[in-house]
Scaffold this motif. Sequence first.
Motif, PDB file in Angstrom:
ATOM      1  N   THR A 118       0.827  -1.207   0.000  1.00 38.35           N
ATOM      2  CA  THR A 118       0.000   0.000   0.000  1.00 38.35           C
ATOM      3  C   THR A 118       0.860   1.255   0.000  1.00 38.35           C
ATOM      4  OG1 THR A 118      -1.660  -1.200   1.273  1.00 38.35           O
ATOM      5  CG2 THR A 118      -1.862   1.194   1.195  1.00 38.35           C
ATOM      6  N   SER A 119       0.570   2.139  -0.948  1.00 41.10           N
ATOM      7  CA  SER A 119       1.258   3.426  -0.954  1.00 41.10           C
ATOM      8  C   SER A 119       0.603   4.340   0.064  1.00 41.10           C
ATOM      9  CB  SER A 119       1.168   4.065  -2.346  1.00 41.10           C
ATOM     10  OG  SER A 119      -0.160   4.479  -2.613  1.00 41.10           O
ATOM     11  N   ILE A 120       1.243   5.436   0.351  1.00 41.19           N
ATOM     12  CA  ILE A 120       0.715   6.371   1.340  1.00 41.19           C
ATOM     13  C   ILE A 120      -0.646   6.915   0.924  1.00 41.19           C
ATOM     14  CG2 ILE A 120       1.830   8.398   0.317  1.00 41.19           C
ATOM     15  CD1 ILE A 120       2.295   9.410   3.182  1.00 41.19           C
ATOM     16  N   PHE A 121      -0.904   6.925  -0.391  1.00 43.35           N
ATOM     17  CA  PHE A 121      -2.166   7.450  -0.898  1.00 43.35           C
ATOM     18  C   PHE A 121      -3.309   6.440  -0.756  1.00 43.35           C
ATOM     19  CE2 PHE A 121       1.283   9.429  -3.350  1.00 43.35           C
ATOM     20  CZ  PHE A 121       1.079  10.757  -3.002  1.00 43.35           C
ATOM     21  N   ASP A 122      -2.963   5.176  -0.526  1.00 40.37           N
ATOM     22  CA  ASP A 122      -3.986   4.133  -0.414  1.00 40.37           C
ATOM     23  C   ASP A 122      -4.177   3.642   1.012  1.00 40.37           C
ATOM     24  OD1 ASP A 122      -4.436   4.111  -3.174  1.00 40.37           O
ATOM     25  OD2 ASP A 122      -2.756   2.732  -3.508  1.00 40.37           O
ATOM     26  N   MET A 123      -3.497   4.270   1.948  1.00 35.38           N
ATOM     27  CA  MET A 123      -3.551   3.786   3.326  1.00 35.38           C
ATOM     28  C   MET A 123      -4.959   3.867   3.915  1.00 35.38           C
ATOM     29  SD  MET A 123       0.033   5.163   4.972  1.00 35.38           S
ATOM     30  CE  MET A 123      -0.368   4.458   6.575  1.00 35.38           C
ATOM     31  N   GLU A 124      -5.687   4.920   3.569  1.00 36.81           N
ATOM     32  CA  GLU A 124      -7.044   5.068   4.095  1.00 36.81           C
ATOM     33  C   GLU A 124      -7.953   3.962   3.576  1.00 36.81           C
ATOM     34  OE1 GLU A 124     -10.668   8.378   4.345  1.00 36.81           O
ATOM     35  OE2 GLU A 124      -8.732   8.911   3.456  1.00 36.81           O
ATOM     36  N   SER A 125      -7.785   3.618   2.302  1.00 33.18           N
ATOM     37  CA  SER A 125      -8.584   2.549   1.715  1.00 33.18           C
ATOM     38  C   SER A 125      -8.260   1.206   2.363  1.00 33.18           C
ATOM     39  CB  SER A 125      -8.321   2.479   0.207  1.00 33.18           C
ATOM     40  OG  SER A 125      -9.018   1.397  -0.368  1.00 33.18           O
TER      41      SER A 125
ATOM     42  N   ALA B 135     -16.050 -10.077   3.682  1.00 27.74           N
ATOM     43  CA  ALA B 135     -14.592 -10.078   3.828  1.00 27.74           C
ATOM     44  C   ALA B 135     -13.914 -10.473   2.519  1.00 27.74           C
ATOM     45  CB  ALA B 135     -14.186 -11.036   4.948  1.00 27.74           C
ATOM     46  N   GLU B 136     -14.486 -11.453   1.841  1.00 24.23           N
ATOM     47  CA  GLU B 136     -13.923 -11.903   0.564  1.00 24.23           C
ATOM     48  C   GLU B 136     -13.970 -10.786  -0.474  1.00 24.23           C
ATOM     49  OE1 GLU B 136     -14.792 -15.260  -2.915  1.00 24.23           O
ATOM     50  OE2 GLU B 136     -15.927 -15.275  -1.040  1.00 24.23           O
ATOM     51  N   ASP B 137     -15.121 -10.123  -0.583  1.00 23.05           N
ATOM     52  CA  ASP B 137     -15.258  -9.025  -1.547  1.00 23.05           C
ATOM     53  C   ASP B 137     -14.336  -7.867  -1.196  1.00 23.05           C
ATOM     54  OD1 ASP B 137     -17.127 -10.437  -2.944  1.00 23.05           O
ATOM     55  OD2 ASP B 137     -18.864  -9.361  -2.145  1.00 23.05           O
TER      56      ASP B 137
ATOM     57  N   SER C 171     -10.667  -1.337   4.562  1.00 32.14           N
ATOM     58  CA  SER C 171     -10.810  -2.763   4.253  1.00 32.14           C
ATOM     59  C   SER C 171     -10.584  -3.612   5.497  1.00 32.14           C
ATOM     60  CB  SER C 171      -9.812  -3.166   3.160  1.00 32.14           C
ATOM     61  OG  SER C 171     -10.086  -2.491   1.949  1.00 32.14           O
ATOM     62  N   LEU C 172      -9.584  -3.252   6.280  1.00 36.70           N
ATOM     63  CA  LEU C 172      -9.314  -3.975   7.526  1.00 36.70           C
ATOM     64  C   LEU C 172     -10.475  -3.802   8.507  1.00 36.70           C
ATOM     65  CD1 LEU C 172      -5.535  -3.088   8.010  1.00 36.70           C
ATOM     66  CD2 LEU C 172      -6.482  -5.326   7.399  1.00 36.70           C
ATOM     67  N   HIS C 173     -11.033  -2.598   8.517  1.00 38.71           N
ATOM     68  CA  HIS C 173     -12.163  -2.324   9.403  1.00 38.71           C
ATOM     69  C   HIS C 173     -13.374  -3.168   9.013  1.00 38.71           C
ATOM     70  CE1 HIS C 173     -14.713  -0.013  12.124  1.00 38.71           C
ATOM     71  NE2 HIS C 173     -15.594   0.082  11.141  1.00 38.71           N
ATOM     72  N   LEU C 174     -13.616  -3.307   7.723  1.00 38.75           N
ATOM     73  CA  LEU C 174     -14.746  -4.107   7.254  1.00 38.75           C
ATOM     74  C   LEU C 174     -14.569  -5.579   7.623  1.00 38.75           C
ATOM     75  CD1 LEU C 174     -15.295  -2.474   3.746  1.00 38.75           C
ATOM     76  CD2 LEU C 174     -16.776  -2.279   5.746  1.00 38.75           C
ATOM     77  N   CYS C 175     -13.341  -6.060   7.556  1.00 40.96           N
ATOM     78  CA  CYS C 175     -13.072  -7.439   7.976  1.00 40.96           C
ATOM     79  C   CYS C 175     -13.318  -7.604   9.475  1.00 40.96           C
ATOM     80  CB  CYS C 175     -11.633  -7.831   7.636  1.00 40.96           C
ATOM     81  SG  CYS C 175     -11.363  -8.208   5.890  1.00 40.96           S
ATOM     82  N   MET C 176     -12.973  -6.576  10.235  1.00 37.13           N
ATOM     83  CA  MET C 176     -13.217  -6.615  11.673  1.00 37.13           C
ATOM     84  C   MET C 176     -14.717  -6.665  11.958  1.00 37.13           C
ATOM     85  SD  MET C 176     -12.379  -3.747  14.583  1.00 37.13           S
ATOM     86  CE  MET C 176     -13.719  -2.726  13.942  1.00 37.13           C
TER      87      MET C 176
ATOM     88  N   ARG D 287     -11.403  -6.400  -3.540  1.00 31.69           N
ATOM     89  CA  ARG D 287     -11.769  -5.028  -3.915  1.00 31.69           C
ATOM     90  C   ARG D 287     -13.076  -4.985  -4.713  1.00 31.69           C
ATOM     91  NH1 ARG D 287      -6.882  -2.089  -3.000  1.00 31.69           N
ATOM     92  NH2 ARG D 287      -5.043  -3.424  -3.000  1.00 31.69           N
ATOM     93  N   LYS D 288     -14.013  -5.821  -4.316  1.00 33.70           N
ATOM     94  CA  LYS D 288     -15.320  -5.870  -4.980  1.00 33.70           C
ATOM     95  C   LYS D 288     -16.436  -5.349  -4.077  1.00 33.70           C
ATOM     96  CE  LYS D 288     -14.226  -9.878  -7.903  1.00 33.70           C
ATOM     97  NZ  LYS D 288     -14.614 -11.280  -8.240  1.00 33.70           N
TER      98      LYS D 288
END
Length: 222
Positions: free
Chosen positions: A22-29, A84-86, A33-38, A90-91
């Motif tokens: 992950t680049s610094i510009f994609d860290m929020e995304s 979590a799979e999606d 994603s990690l939050h959604l898995c949580m 990135r779906k």
Amino acid sequence: MSFREEIETICGYWKKITYWNTSIFDMESTALSLHLCMVATKAVKLTSRVMDNATLRHDKQAETYLHTTKQTLTMYVSIFVKLAEDTYHRKFDDDSVFSLLGAFRGVAAIAHILVKDAIESVDSVEYGSWNYNSLVEDTDNSWPEFEQNIKNLEDQFRAVLKNNSKMYKLLRPTMEKAMALTVLFVSQMLTRREKVLGYIPGSKGRRAARASSEEESDGSKT
């Protein structure tokens, strides 16, 4: 605990996401994603609590609905795993949000049904007529309130579907609010059911409930 395998599957997606380059510009995304898995993990664990609670009753009536309960809860768990799979692939999209909210509603509905079923099997006189009537009323009133709260979240999110910026901004708060509402509602229902089961023959907790009642009675005599 029920659904251990599904929880491990979601954790596997979570770990894979942490390995993204992950680049610094994609860290929020990535953080989202990690939050959604949580959220998905917590949702499956909550569903597991409902399933485990459903097994506390061992009379013949329980046997007729236990299989159906497990089938229905398994369907909702599959939605959480798919989330979590999606997310990993990135779906994840707006349809995923509504599927998740619907699954939250479904799990809560099962918890509510379990309580109502237990209440209907209790002798109101044995439980205490006043307490019984209050329990029935509180249980009946709690579901419409929860359902309306989830519907409000759906309506709020649906209102910003054509605005990607607003939709992205509202995504996390919507998930967090839905999770909090569902955890609170389900926890209340399961606690209520465990108490009621103490008055139903053949259920775990009945002996403990009776012992507690006898202790209170003995204490009042001294």
